[in-house]
Design a protein around this motif. Structure first.
Motif, PDB file in Angstrom:
ATOM      1  N   LEU A  91       0.841  -1.202   0.000  1.00  0.00           N
ATOM      2  CA  LEU A  91       0.000   0.000   0.000  1.00  0.00           C
ATOM      3  C   LEU A  91       0.875   1.251   0.000  1.00  0.00           C
ATOM      4  O   LEU A  91       1.655   1.474   0.930  1.00  0.00           O
ATOM      5  CB  LEU A  91      -0.888  -0.014   1.255  1.00  0.00           C
ATOM      6  N   TRP A  92       0.748   2.055  -1.055  1.00  0.00           N
ATOM      7  CA  TRP A  92       1.429   3.350  -1.111  1.00  0.00           C
ATOM      8  C   TRP A  92       0.499   4.389  -0.527  1.00  0.00           C
ATOM      9  O   TRP A  92      -0.686   4.439  -0.896  1.00  0.00           O
ATOM     10  CB  TRP A  92       1.719   3.729  -2.566  1.00  0.00           C
ATOM     11  N   LEU A  93       1.033   5.218   0.350  1.00  0.00           N
ATOM     12  CA  LEU A  93       0.215   6.282   0.935  1.00  0.00           C
ATOM     13  C   LEU A  93       0.750   7.625   0.454  1.00  0.00           C
ATOM     14  O   LEU A  93       1.971   7.831   0.367  1.00  0.00           O
ATOM     15  CB  LEU A  93       0.269   6.197   2.461  1.00  0.00           C
ATOM     16  N   LEU A 123      -9.624   4.279   2.601  1.00  0.00           N
ATOM     17  CA  LEU A 123      -8.507   3.848   3.455  1.00  0.00           C
ATOM     18  C   LEU A 123      -8.973   3.691   4.903  1.00  0.00           C
ATOM     19  O   LEU A 123      -8.656   2.709   5.581  1.00  0.00           O
ATOM     20  CB  LEU A 123      -7.369   4.869   3.407  1.00  0.00           C
ATOM     21  N   ILE A 135      -2.572  12.047   5.398  1.00  0.00           N
ATOM     22  CA  ILE A 135      -2.640  11.134   4.244  1.00  0.00           C
ATOM     23  C   ILE A 135      -3.925  11.398   3.456  1.00  0.00           C
ATOM     24  O   ILE A 135      -5.021  11.439   4.029  1.00  0.00           O
ATOM     25  CB  ILE A 135      -2.556   9.664   4.708  1.00  0.00           C
ATOM     26  N   GLY A 138      -4.444   6.536  -1.345  1.00  0.00           N
ATOM     27  CA  GLY A 138      -3.549   5.381  -1.374  1.00  0.00           C
ATOM     28  C   GLY A 138      -3.616   4.647  -2.695  1.00  0.00           C
ATOM     29  O   GLY A 138      -4.539   4.858  -3.496  1.00  0.00           O
ATOM     30  N   TRP A 244       3.332  -1.360   3.763  1.00  0.00           N
ATOM     31  CA  TRP A 244       2.960   0.012   3.410  1.00  0.00           C
ATOM     32  C   TRP A 244       4.188   0.904   3.333  1.00  0.00           C
ATOM     33  O   TRP A 244       5.222   0.642   3.961  1.00  0.00           O
ATOM     34  CB  TRP A 244       1.960   0.563   4.443  1.00  0.00           C
ATOM     35  N   PHE A 246       5.101   5.242   3.082  1.00  0.00           N
ATOM     36  CA  PHE A 246       4.635   6.635   3.049  1.00  0.00           C
ATOM     37  C   PHE A 246       5.886   7.487   2.932  1.00  0.00           C
ATOM     38  O   PHE A 246       6.602   7.715   3.897  1.00  0.00           O
ATOM     39  CB  PHE A 246       3.844   6.965   4.312  1.00  0.00           C
TER      40      PHE A 246
END
Ligand SMILES: Cc1cc2nc3c(=O)[nH]c(=O)nc-3n(C[C@H](O)[C@H](O)[C@H](O)COP(=O)(O)OP(=O)(O)OC[C@H]3O[C@@H](n4cnc5c(N)ncnc54)[C@H](O)[C@@H]3O)c2cc1C
Length: 382
Positions: A91-93, A123, A135, A138, A244, A246
């Motif tokens: 998961l890219w935030l 999310l 954030i 995502g 993940w 971030f």
């Protein structure tokens, strides 16, 4: 009479192990040597786990390499009967600046990689255990995940031996020669003869070739922390929590895999270190930073204990592109390294690429050339 090998591969981390494996599969007589052993505790490849994700922002080259590598890792583990890939999802935030995630979506679509874009509301609903302040959205790669790094390297090295590769526990000295060399020497004085020599020595490349690489490989100290999750709590393990990243926090992590705990790692480059001698004890400041981060992003783990730590090193090039090229004078000596904190996943493709360069004389990718390597750091590949 001593054996003369087709190729001697020095360094049995992920790059060297896969290079030896591919060369052996292509019928070469290969020697694989390592000073401390495949996936040893000092090597960059020796971590418990490494992310394999397809997203590289707008950088299509590494996305395509990651796609090829994931297929090969999976094929390898299936044949070896090992479960060393966990499809946790990645998961890219994204915060205020979502350009990296937007660019990644374009490249992933072009490369046929499955992904899902998630609004902040989605999310929140799907991952209530993550603190989402700052954030905005995502991007989930559902089929990416985590490689169990140390064991995966050991499995590749073992399979290479089954394919006929000879292994030597030995530290190889810096080679000396003009246009080429006939042999390298171990520190114990043994001579190893081969046609070609591949130095896949990770953070040691600068120590081994100080004149050429001393100022071009930047080993940086990196600390990793595992936080114990509450007894019986499944919110921090897959499938509830994916891996993940971030970028704005410069921190990433993994869910509780194989019951090691929630993994937290800082991606910012630490101080310059010597891979032979740096302490593998995590620092109090590093632990404090990881704790602050956990309290912010995983409030339910605010008081969780640190149950394990690891200290490793990145072997950075100036911008993060790999170094895969010939020695400038000794034409049968190759440098393979510069994984720069993102190299592990690419092991299978690096190995196939090196084998093709040596055996087929394929052209080199300019971005991996020695000529492109500068001596001042300016990170561009993440
Ligand atoms: C904390 C951390 C997190 C990371 N996270 C990720 C991630 O999530 N995903 C990802 O894809 N990548 C990640 N990476 C990067 C990745 O792990 C490395 O880029 C990769 O493992 C480098 O492999 P290598 O084979 O080049 O080097 P190494 O694994 O360091 O192997 C080099 C080997 O050479 C041997 N050697 C050195 N000198 C000699 C000599 N003279 N004679 C004989 N042997 C010698 C050493 O003993 C060693 O075994 C991470 C790295 C770290 C440190």
């Amino acid at each position: 009479m001593a054996t003369r090998f087709d190729v001697a591969v020095i360094g049995a981390g992920v790059f060297g192990a896969w290079t030896a494996w591919h060369l052996a599969r292509r019928g070469q007589r290969v020697l694989l040597a390592d000073a401390y052993g495949p996936g040893n505790a000092r090597a960059s490849s020796a971590g418990e786990s490494r992310i394999i994700r397809m997203g590289y922002g707008a950088d299509e080259l590494y996305t395509r390499w990651a796609v090829m590598s994931l297929a090969q890792w999976k094929e390898f583990f299936a044949a070896a009967g090992e479960r060393l890939f966990h499809e946790t999802g990645v998961l890219w935030l994204a915060g205020k600046d979502d350009s990296r995630v937007r660019h990644a979506a374009e490249v992933l679509a072009r490369c046929g990689v499955a992904f899902e874009e998630l609004s902040r509301a989605e999310l929140q609903k799907r991952y209530p255990q993550i603190g989402l302040d700052g954030i905005a959205k995502g991007l989930l790669e559902p089929h990416s995940g985590v490689l169990m790094a140390r064991r995966a390297v050991a499995a590749v090295a073992e399979d290479a031996l089954r394919c006929g590769v000879e292994y030597r526990m030995a530290q190889i000295a810096e080679p000396q020669g003009k246009e080429g060399i006939a042999a390298v020497k171990t520190q114990a004085g043994e001579r190893i003869e081969a046609e070609q020599f591949v130095f896949a020595c990770g953070a040691w490349l600068g120590k081994l070739f100080p004149d050429i690489l001393g100022a071009r490989i930047f080993p940086s100290r990196q600390e990793v922390f595992f936080f114990g999750v509450p007894a019986g709590d499944t919110r921090f393990a897959p499938p509830a929590l994916p891996t993940w990243l971030f970028q704005e926090d410069e921190i990433y992590g993994m869910p509780d895999l194989e019951s090691r705990g929630l993994k937290i790692a800082v991606d910012r480059h630490g101080e310059r270190v010597d891979p032979d001698t740096q302490s593998r004890m995590a620092s109090a400041e590093g632990a404090e930073e990881a704790r602050r981060f956990v309290a912010q992003r995983f409030p339910a783990l605010r008081d969780a204990p640190i149950v394990e730590t690891r200290v490793c090193q990145y072997e950075n090039t100036w911008n993060g592109d790999f170094l895969i090229d010939r020695h400038p004078e000794m034409k049968n000596v190759w440098f393979v390294g510069g994984g720069s904190g993102h190299g592990f996943k690419h092991g299978p493709t690096v190995g196939a690429y090196v084998a093709a360069r040596i055996l087929d004389g394929t052209d080199g990718e300019k971005r991996f050339s020695l000529a492109s390597k500068e001596t001042v750091q300016k990170r561009a590949v993440f």
